[in-house]
Design a protein around this motif. Structure first.
Motif, PDB file in Angstrom:
ATOM      1  N   THR A   1      -5.101  -5.170  -3.821  1.00 44.75           N
ATOM      2  CA  THR A   1      -4.313  -5.075  -2.590  1.00 44.75           C
ATOM      3  C   THR A   1      -5.204  -4.803  -1.387  1.00 44.75           C
ATOM      4  OG1 THR A   1      -2.419  -4.263  -3.840  1.00 44.75           O
ATOM      5  CG2 THR A   1      -2.405  -3.865  -1.463  1.00 44.75           C
ATOM      6  N   GLY A   2      -6.169  -3.908  -1.534  1.00 42.35           N
ATOM      7  CA  GLY A   2      -7.088  -3.603  -0.437  1.00 42.35           C
ATOM      8  C   GLY A   2      -7.917  -4.805  -0.036  1.00 42.35           C
TER       9      GLY A   2
ATOM     10  N   LEU B   1      -3.507   7.254   1.397  1.00 46.83           N
ATOM     11  CA  LEU B   1      -2.978   5.890   1.502  1.00 46.83           C
ATOM     12  C   LEU B   1      -1.651   5.865   2.261  1.00 46.83           C
ATOM     13  CD1 LEU B   1      -3.778   4.318  -1.988  1.00 46.83           C
ATOM     14  CD2 LEU B   1      -5.017   4.081   0.166  1.00 46.83           C
TER      15      LEU B   1
ATOM     16  N   ALA C   1       1.238   4.198  -2.802  1.00 48.11           N
ATOM     17  CA  ALA C   1       1.134   5.626  -2.474  1.00 48.11           C
ATOM     18  C   ALA C   1       2.283   6.396  -3.139  1.00 48.11           C
ATOM     19  CB  ALA C   1       1.137   5.829  -0.966  1.00 48.11           C
TER      20      ALA C   1
ATOM     21  N   THR D   1      -4.577  -1.537  -6.885  1.00 50.32           N
ATOM     22  CA  THR D   1      -4.814  -1.083  -5.517  1.00 50.32           C
ATOM     23  C   THR D   1      -6.060  -1.739  -4.935  1.00 50.32           C
ATOM     24  OG1 THR D   1      -5.931   0.899  -6.346  1.00 50.32           O
ATOM     25  CG2 THR D   1      -3.614   1.127  -5.735  1.00 50.32           C
TER      26      THR D   1
ATOM     27  N   GLY E   1      -1.576   3.841   5.615  1.00 49.30           N
ATOM     28  CA  GLY E   1      -0.636   2.721   5.575  1.00 49.30           C
ATOM     29  C   GLY E   1       0.460   2.861   6.621  1.00 49.30           C
TER      30      GLY E   1
ATOM     31  N   SER F   1      -9.670   3.242  -4.840  1.00 53.62           N
ATOM     32  CA  SER F   1      -9.234   2.666  -6.116  1.00 53.62           C
ATOM     33  C   SER F   1     -10.170   3.050  -7.259  1.00 53.62           C
ATOM     34  CB  SER F   1      -9.178   1.141  -6.014  1.00 53.62           C
ATOM     35  OG  SER F   1      -8.204   0.751  -5.092  1.00 53.62           O
TER      36      SER F   1
ATOM     37  N   THR G   1      -8.407   1.692   0.801  1.00 50.42           N
ATOM     38  CA  THR G   1      -7.673   1.338  -0.410  1.00 50.42           C
ATOM     39  C   THR G   1      -8.625   0.874  -1.504  1.00 50.42           C
ATOM     40  OG1 THR G   1      -5.751   0.717   0.931  1.00 50.42           O
ATOM     41  CG2 THR G   1      -5.788  -0.076  -1.322  1.00 50.42           C
TER      42      THR G   1
ATOM     43  N   THR H   1      -7.665   0.809   6.616  1.00 46.86           N
ATOM     44  CA  THR H   1      -6.739   0.979   5.498  1.00 46.86           C
ATOM     45  C   THR H   1      -7.176   0.144   4.299  1.00 46.86           C
ATOM     46  OG1 THR H   1      -4.925   1.416   7.034  1.00 46.86           O
ATOM     47  CG2 THR H   1      -4.316   0.812   4.785  1.00 46.86           C
ATOM     48  N   GLY H   2      -7.595  -1.089   4.538  1.00 42.06           N
ATOM     49  CA  GLY H   2      -8.064  -1.946   3.449  1.00 42.06           C
ATOM     50  C   GLY H   2      -9.299  -1.394   2.771  1.00 42.06           C
TER      51      GLY H   2
ATOM     52  N   VAL I   1       0.846  -1.200   0.000  1.00 41.82           N
ATOM     53  CA  VAL I   1       0.000   0.000   0.000  1.00 41.82           C
ATOM     54  C   VAL I   1       0.880   1.248   0.000  1.00 41.82           C
ATOM     55  CG1 VAL I   1      -1.652   1.352   1.370  1.00 41.82           C
ATOM     56  CG2 VAL I   1      -1.982  -1.114   1.103  1.00 41.82           C
TER      57      VAL I   1
END
Length: 118
Positions: free
Chosen positions: A102-103, A54, A25, A99, A58, A87, A83, A79-80, A21
């Motif tokens: 990833t989230g 982010l 960023a 992203t 993060g 996105s 994200t 954070t998830g 993350v």
């Protein structure tokens, strides 16, 4: 569930995802600069704002996971979710899909039940 301690194995995976993350960023910051100084000022500012959010989330979540503080799990969930949500405006510059993945991955690792040691 949010006050349950994070195991060492799970913390390792969460830290790796948080580094991803933070990497995104940085990439977003680097992508946002030419947009701001080019013909896409408004979109560039959006990208830079997302990069800032982010990076802050993060970084705070990473510090909490490293120190195994109480709100570490909650910060990782926030954070998830952020994200994934942030996105959506990034889809036009392909990184939005990465992203989002990833989230979602961060959310899965954080909220999945712990495996019993064999």
């Amino acid at each position: 569930m949010s006050d349950v301690a994070i195991s060492d194995e799970r913390a390792k995976g969460i830290r790796r995802l948080l580094y991803v993350v933070l990497g995104f960023a940085l990439v977003l910051f680097l992508l946002g600069l030419p947009l701001v100084f080019g013909d896409y000022l408004q979109y560039g500012l959006i990208v830079l704002g997302i990069a800032l959010v982010l990076a802050v989330l993060g970084g705070v979540a990473l510090q909490a996971v490293r120190g195994r503080t109480g709100p570490a799990r909650r910060l990782c969930i926030v954070t998830g979710v952020a994200t994934v949500v942030l996105s959506v405006p990034l889809i036009p510059i392909w990184i939005g899909l990465l992203t989002a993945i990833t989230g979602v991955g961060l959310l899965v690792v954080v909220v999945a039940p712990e495996r019993e040691p064999s």
